[in-house]
Design an enzyme around this catalytic site. Sequence first.
Site, PDB file in Angstrom:
ATOM      1  N   GLU A  79       0.812  -1.211   0.000  1.00  0.00           N
ATOM      2  CA  GLU A  79       0.000   0.000   0.000  1.00  0.00           C
ATOM      3  C   GLU A  79       0.853   1.272   0.000  1.00  0.00           C
ATOM      4  O   GLU A  79       0.556   2.225  -0.703  1.00  0.00           O
ATOM      5  CB  GLU A  79      -0.882  -0.020   1.259  1.00  0.00           C
ATOM      6  CG  GLU A  79      -1.689   1.225   1.471  1.00  0.00           C
ATOM      7  CD  GLU A  79      -3.165   0.973   1.279  1.00  0.00           C
ATOM      8  OE1 GLU A  79      -3.681   0.092   1.974  1.00  0.00           O
ATOM      9  OE2 GLU A  79      -3.767   1.645   0.435  1.00  0.00           O
ATOM     10  N   ASP A  80       1.921   1.276   0.783  1.00  0.00           N
ATOM     11  CA  ASP A  80       2.652   2.529   1.041  1.00  0.00           C
ATOM     12  C   ASP A  80       3.984   2.666   0.319  1.00  0.00           C
ATOM     13  O   ASP A  80       4.636   3.692   0.436  1.00  0.00           O
ATOM     14  CB  ASP A  80       2.926   2.673   2.558  1.00  0.00           C
ATOM     15  CG  ASP A  80       1.645   2.819   3.354  1.00  0.00           C
ATOM     16  OD1 ASP A  80       0.595   3.072   2.734  1.00  0.00           O
ATOM     17  OD2 ASP A  80       1.692   2.664   4.591  1.00  0.00           O
TER      18      ASP A  80
END
Length: 342
Positions: A79-80
Amino acid sequence: MEPATIESLLSLASTYLKQEKNIKLIEDAYNLAKQQHEGQFRMSGEPYINHPLAVAYMLTEIHAGPSTIAAALLHDVVEDTDISLDYIEKYFGSDVAKIVDGVTKISKLKYMTKEKVLEKSHQKILVAMAKDVRVILVKLYDRLHNMRTLEFQTPEKQKRIAQETLDLYAPLAHRLGMYRLKAELEDLSFKYTNPEEYIRVLNLIKQQKAARDDDIVKMIERLKEILNTNGFKNFDIKGRVKNIYSVCKKMNTKNKEFNEIYDLLALRIIVPTIEDCYHALGLVHGEWTPIPLRFKDYIATPKPNLYQSLHTTVVGLNGKIFEIQIRTYDMDAIAEMGIAAH
Ligand code: MN
């Protein structure tokens, strides 16, 4: 609380993961996560890696498997950061990739209110995700760590996340039979969704704490005497206090004041065998009068989440009302950690 370190995580994991390749998997996952989150920080100002590390550490405490722990370390990486799911699959295997993918998908779901959660479509999503319970485990402990560090978020975000936790994650923990986790999620959320009520009840509980602790200690002493003279060995008795949220809920649903809630005092008797459970129950009822209709036999008929225990409420020492649970050590492990204990 000291933040978890990779050293403490590995040493805890090696107490029950005996194969070198499992420890290596966790170490590799940590190294990738640390490298990828480098330069990122939590709202608290801590390095970002402390978050996945804390989640992985809590999962190690409940003896999760190596893939689950590795996935916990990597759960925010896709996600990051620039790392793809394919990359994770290639270097950590399809199991770890599957869990990371599931956790990432839940994070992307829009905030759901209680009404919406009840809608069929959302139920379906939850059921699909729950097919791999490891996804839910990572997500629950991810949420727990975020709740523990919620003070660093903006007030709007605090309220929204706390409400979502009450609507979705606490019931999920309950459904898995993870009562300790559920209670902590509820109390942490309640502090933000209803701060005045939280502080009011917290103070009421504190005020009565000394007197209550005294009652519990006396009850435990008497119980020990009874069990000892009846030949019990290897038993354990614990006093416990109900969580703040459940006390409040009871006050509201039954429209009662704090001092009218009578089963604030609770004891748990843990014994080796099922036979011992019923024997102990008989001794308890012989000593103190049980309150009618409060007895439940979840040993003969376990709850759907496998919870087993005998529950009774008695008029104890000095006329104080006590809720008493009686169960075996195995049942206790399942009741505390739910499905994770298997
Ligand atoms: Mn996270």
